[in-house]
Design a protein around this motif. Structure first.
Motif, PDB file in Angstrom:
ATOM      1  N   ILE A   8       5.590  82.123 -18.891  1.00 18.12           N
ATOM      2  CA  ILE A   8       4.565  81.939 -17.839  1.00 18.12           C
ATOM      3  C   ILE A   8       4.908  83.109 -16.939  1.00 18.12           C
ATOM      4  O   ILE A   8       6.057  83.513 -16.304  1.00 18.12           O
ATOM      5  CB  ILE A   8       5.040  80.631 -16.903  1.00 18.12           C
ATOM      6  CG1 ILE A   8       4.815  79.510 -17.827  1.00 18.12           C
ATOM      7  CG2 ILE A   8       4.098  80.521 -15.761  1.00 18.12           C
ATOM      8  CD1 ILE A   8       5.117  78.232 -17.118  1.00 18.12           C
ATOM      9  N   LEU A   9       4.013  84.114 -16.887  1.00 13.14           N
ATOM     10  CA  LEU A   9       4.100  85.289 -15.999  1.00 13.14           C
ATOM     11  C   LEU A   9       3.325  85.200 -15.099  1.00 13.14           C
ATOM     12  O   LEU A   9       1.993  84.914 -14.913  1.00 13.14           O
ATOM     13  CB  LEU A   9       3.437  86.489 -17.019  1.00 13.14           C
ATOM     14  CG  LEU A   9       4.135  86.509 -18.355  1.00 13.14           C
ATOM     15  CD1 LEU A   9       3.411  87.621 -18.980  1.00 13.14           C
ATOM     16  CD2 LEU A   9       5.549  86.832 -18.008  1.00 13.14           C
ATOM     17  N   LEU A  10       3.983  85.595 -13.699  1.00 13.14           N
ATOM     18  CA  LEU A  10       3.224  85.529 -12.419  1.00 13.14           C
ATOM     19  C   LEU A  10       2.485  86.753 -12.171  1.00 13.14           C
ATOM     20  O   LEU A  10       3.177  87.768 -12.022  1.00 13.14           O
ATOM     21  CB  LEU A  10       4.373  85.408 -11.190  1.00 13.14           C
ATOM     22  CG  LEU A  10       4.003  85.271  -9.892  1.00 13.14           C
ATOM     23  CD1 LEU A  10       3.154  84.079  -9.768  1.00 13.14           C
ATOM     24  CD2 LEU A  10       5.273  85.077  -8.772  1.00 13.14           C
ATOM     25  N   PHE A  11       1.466  86.754 -11.911  1.00 10.87           N
ATOM     26  CA  PHE A  11       0.012  87.444 -11.548  1.00 10.87           C
ATOM     27  C   PHE A  11       0.060  87.822 -10.137  1.00 10.87           C
ATOM     28  O   PHE A  11       0.140  86.790  -9.511  1.00 10.87           O
ATOM     29  CB  PHE A  11      -1.054  87.509 -12.087  1.00 10.87           C
ATOM     30  CG  PHE A  11      -1.218  87.928 -13.826  1.00 10.87           C
ATOM     31  CD1 PHE A  11      -0.078  87.356 -14.424  1.00 10.87           C
ATOM     32  CD2 PHE A  11      -2.090  88.685 -14.046  1.00 10.87           C
ATOM     33  CE1 PHE A  11      -0.170  87.648 -16.020  1.00 10.87           C
ATOM     34  CE2 PHE A  11      -1.897  88.908 -15.408  1.00 10.87           C
ATOM     35  CZ  PHE A  11      -1.230  88.412 -16.345  1.00 10.87           C
ATOM     36  N   ILE A  28      -5.808  76.955 -14.565  1.00 14.63           N
ATOM     37  CA  ILE A  28      -4.692  77.658 -15.218  1.00 14.63           C
ATOM     38  C   ILE A  28      -5.478  78.462 -16.250  1.00 14.63           C
ATOM     39  O   ILE A  28      -6.353  77.798 -17.093  1.00 14.63           O
ATOM     40  CB  ILE A  28      -3.770  76.589 -15.936  1.00 14.63           C
ATOM     41  CG1 ILE A  28      -2.725  76.260 -14.771  1.00 14.63           C
ATOM     42  CG2 ILE A  28      -2.863  77.331 -17.148  1.00 14.63           C
ATOM     43  CD1 ILE A  28      -1.896  77.215 -14.099  1.00 14.63           C
ATOM     44  N   LEU A  93       3.224  73.988 -13.686  1.00 16.78           N
ATOM     45  CA  LEU A  93       1.914  74.959 -13.558  1.00 16.78           C
ATOM     46  C   LEU A  93       1.568  74.981 -12.339  1.00 16.78           C
ATOM     47  O   LEU A  93       1.013  76.141 -11.629  1.00 16.78           O
ATOM     48  CB  LEU A  93       1.002  74.199 -14.479  1.00 16.78           C
ATOM     49  CG  LEU A  93       1.252  74.138 -15.928  1.00 16.78           C
ATOM     50  CD1 LEU A  93       0.272  73.174 -16.703  1.00 16.78           C
ATOM     51  CD2 LEU A  93       1.324  75.584 -16.578  1.00 16.78           C
ATOM     52  N   ASN A  96       2.982  77.645  -9.681  1.00 14.31           N
ATOM     53  CA  ASN A  96       2.800  78.895 -10.232  1.00 14.31           C
ATOM     54  C   ASN A  96       1.088  78.900 -10.255  1.00 14.31           C
ATOM     55  O   ASN A  96       0.608  79.335 -11.228  1.00 14.31           O
ATOM     56  CB  ASN A  96       3.412  79.436 -11.324  1.00 14.31           C
ATOM     57  CG  ASN A  96       4.900  79.322 -11.246  1.00 14.31           C
ATOM     58  OD1 ASN A  96       5.294  80.225 -10.526  1.00 14.31           O
ATOM     59  ND2 ASN A  96       5.507  78.365 -11.659  1.00 14.31           N
ATOM     60  N   GLU A  97       0.459  78.806  -9.395  1.00 15.20           N
ATOM     61  CA  GLU A  97      -1.132  78.572  -9.411  1.00 15.20           C
ATOM     62  C   GLU A  97      -2.021  79.633  -9.848  1.00 15.20           C
ATOM     63  O   GLU A  97      -2.925  79.676 -10.563  1.00 15.20           O
ATOM     64  CB  GLU A  97      -1.606  78.061  -8.218  1.00 15.20           C
ATOM     65  CG  GLU A  97      -2.961  77.447  -8.140  1.00 15.20           C
ATOM     66  CD  GLU A  97      -3.366  77.054  -6.705  1.00 15.20           C
ATOM     67  OE1 GLU A  97      -4.608  77.280  -6.504  1.00 15.20           O
ATOM     68  OE2 GLU A  97      -2.606  76.577  -6.005  1.00 15.20           O
ATOM     69  N   LYS A  98      -1.643  80.977  -9.759  1.00 14.22           N
ATOM     70  CA  LYS A  98      -2.046  82.169 -10.073  1.00 14.22           C
ATOM     71  C   LYS A  98      -1.725  82.774 -11.261  1.00 14.22           C
ATOM     72  O   LYS A  98      -1.912  83.709 -11.673  1.00 14.22           O
ATOM     73  CB  LYS A  98      -2.008  83.082  -9.053  1.00 14.22           C
ATOM     74  CG  LYS A  98      -2.637  82.743  -7.481  1.00 14.22           C
ATOM     75  CD  LYS A  98      -2.319  83.940  -6.584  1.00 14.22           C
ATOM     76  CE  LYS A  98      -2.781  83.610  -5.074  1.00 14.22           C
ATOM     77  NZ  LYS A  98      -3.951  82.762  -4.911  1.00 14.22           N
ATOM     78  N   ASN A  99      -0.956  81.832 -12.053  1.00 14.82           N
ATOM     79  CA  ASN A  99      -0.254  82.354 -13.500  1.00 14.82           C
ATOM     80  C   ASN A  99      -1.418  82.393 -14.515  1.00 14.82           C
ATOM     81  O   ASN A  99      -2.326  81.385 -14.677  1.00 14.82           O
ATOM     82  CB  ASN A  99       0.912  81.464 -13.838  1.00 14.82           C
ATOM     83  CG  ASN A  99       1.817  81.674 -13.070  1.00 14.82           C
ATOM     84  OD1 ASN A  99       1.963  82.469 -11.806  1.00 14.82           O
ATOM     85  ND2 ASN A  99       3.088  81.284 -13.129  1.00 14.82           N
ATOM     86  N   GLN A 100      -0.964  83.301 -15.470  1.00 18.29           N
ATOM     87  CA  GLN A 100      -1.697  83.270 -16.746  1.00 18.29           C
ATOM     88  C   GLN A 100      -0.320  82.610 -17.415  1.00 18.29           C
ATOM     89  O   GLN A 100       0.546  83.199 -17.749  1.00 18.29           O
ATOM     90  CB  GLN A 100      -1.899  84.627 -17.345  1.00 18.29           C
ATOM     91  CG  GLN A 100      -2.236  84.734 -18.646  1.00 18.29           C
ATOM     92  CD  GLN A 100      -3.775  84.684 -18.681  1.00 18.29           C
ATOM     93  OE1 GLN A 100      -4.558  84.894 -17.771  1.00 18.29           O
ATOM     94  NE2 GLN A 100      -4.474  84.636 -19.919  1.00 18.29           N
ATOM     95  N   ILE A 101      -0.779  81.886 -18.579  1.00 19.72           N
ATOM     96  CA  ILE A 101       0.560  81.204 -19.366  1.00 19.72           C
ATOM     97  C   ILE A 101       0.198  81.844 -20.826  1.00 19.72           C
ATOM     98  O   ILE A 101      -1.098  81.711 -21.241  1.00 19.72           O
ATOM     99  CB  ILE A 101       0.653  79.966 -19.394  1.00 19.72           C
ATOM    100  CG1 ILE A 101      -0.636  79.003 -19.601  1.00 19.72           C
ATOM    101  CG2 ILE A 101       0.918  79.438 -18.006  1.00 19.72           C
ATOM    102  CD1 ILE A 101      -0.494  77.553 -19.795  1.00 19.72           C
TER     103      ILE A 101
END
Length: 411
Positions: A8-11, A28, A93, A96-101
């Motif tokens: 899970i990478l935080l953008f 997501i 998830l 980290n609402e703005k994440n791309q997984i």
């Protein structure tokens, strides 16, 4: 389920600019790939463990899931045939609402059918494994036990796209609430037992198609060809088919038989296609080893050449590919995903040259299922567009589930 490699990478805020903040939902976006090869896993299932909401990854393995914040204590499951499933808590998830997984599923090594050919109960007693024909018979006999047999509503995302030489002539999407008064039951005309109303609609770059059977109106055809609803397929017409047990794979932690089929006498009634008649039909059917539930069906049809209604000098060569999957909810199975791809090449008989190609792509995705306080809908699914002016609310699609468009324009 075995915890696998989930990154899970935080953008930063600007990366996912299309994501709309909501007090009720969060979005997501994800990418599902094979752990060993790194190849995208097409049409992976993504669903919430304790609710009926789900989405499907596109052929690039990309998905977008609008999740209710009320599902904070739930878990999101990612599953694909031939791979170990993975699970992620919704609470992680949501934080980290703005994440791309990025999800990497471990491939399961296919079990050797020969190892499953004989089960030993004692030194004197042995029972042979089932043949492909016997497996299909059991799948047919177990339909009432495996598939929901009571009335239900199912919200479906449906996309219909048609292009001529890669330029869209139809590009429509809709959210449709369907009603099945009899559950998942087979019949000669599956569309007679399915009803639906368009809840939301949009068309992109082109005008809405006017004919009832064009665009999203084609949903009636997709339902008509569903292997669990129509008796015009290999599950009920096994006599003209050559069947072969190819192996055993895994899906959602369960062993699944892989059976190939070739239709030796393809006709209108054994493929469910209609005119023109098919010249060949082959495919695969995936059946759970314990329950004998059909979880996936694939069929590839080559149609006999036909003449154009508008010009006798034009010959049309067409192919059709059908993919269908089914999901388990509370011990019963429902339609999960259906895709039809049709390619028609138009040739000049006199010049013997390709004039143009028409491609059509149809995607059906289950978005939610309601089993309680079921709403009765009276509009038959094959008359979905007839005399209807569907609601178009652009804001609706900001917080709705759909199949992400592929990066490349292909069929």
């Amino acid at each position: 389920m075995q915890k696998l490699f989930v990154f899970i990478l935080l953008f930063i805020s600007g990366i996912i600019s299309s994501q709309v903040k909501s007090a009720e939902f969060f979005t997501i976006k994800g990418d599902v790939r094979d752990l060993k090869s790194g190849i995208a896993i097409a049409n992976a299932d993504i669903y919430l463990l304790n609710s009926n909401k789900s989405v499907i990854a596109n052929s690039d393995g990309v998905f977008q899931f609008v999740i209710p914040r009320s599902s904070f204590n739930d878990r999101m499951i990612i599953a694909a045939i031939g791979h170990s499933s993975d699970t992620i808590s919704v609470s992680e998830l949501e934080k980290n609402e703005k994440n791309q997984i990025f999800i990497k599923l471990k491939p399961q090594e296919e079990a050797d059918v020969n190892l499953d050919e004989t089960t030993v109960f004692s030194s004197k007693r042995k029972i042979k494994a089932l043949t492909a024909q016997a497996i299909l018979r059991k799948a047919k006999d177990q339909i009432k036990d495996n598939y929901y047999q009571k009335p239900f509503n199912q919200k479906i995302f449906f996309r219909a796209q048609t292009s001529k030489d890669k330029v869209f002539t139809i590009n429509e999407e809709a959210l449709i609430n369907t009603y099945s008064p009899n559950g998942i039951k087979v019949s000669e005309d599956a569309a007679e037992n399915f009803f639906g109303e368009i809840l939301q609609f949009r068309t992109k770059d082109v005008l809405e198609s006017e004919e009832n059977w064009k665009g999203i109106g084609y949903l009636g055809v997709v339902i008509f060809r569903n292997i669990m609803l129509s008796n015009q397929n290999v599950l009920y017409e096994t006599k003209p088919y050559e069947l072969k047990k190819e192996g055993i794979t895994m899906y959602n932690g369960k062993k699944v038989y892989v059976i190939s089929f070739t239709n030796l006498e393809p006709d209108l009634f054994s493929t469910g296609f209609g005119n023109p008649a098919p010249s060949s039909a082959t495919g695969f059917i995936y059946i759970e080893k314990d329950s004998f539930a059909v979880v996936k069906f694939e069929q590839y049809i080559i149609l006999k050449p036909e003449r154009s209604n508008d010009n006798d000098d034009i010959k049309i060569d067409s192919t059709l590919k059908i993919t269908q999957t089914y999901k388990n909810i509370g011990g019963k199975y429902f339609i999960n995903y259906c895709n039809e791809k049709v390619e028609s090449n138009y040739f000049s008989i006199g010049d013997k040259t390709l004039m143009y190609t028409i491609n059509s792509n149809y995607d059906l995705m289950s978005e939610d299922i309601n089993l309680e306080n079921v709403s009765i809908i009276k509009r038959k699914i094959d008359k979905l567009k007839l005399g209807v002016k569907p609601t178009q609310n652009p804001e609706y699609w900001n917080n709705s589930n759909s199949i992400v468009n592929n990066k490349k324009f292909e069929f």
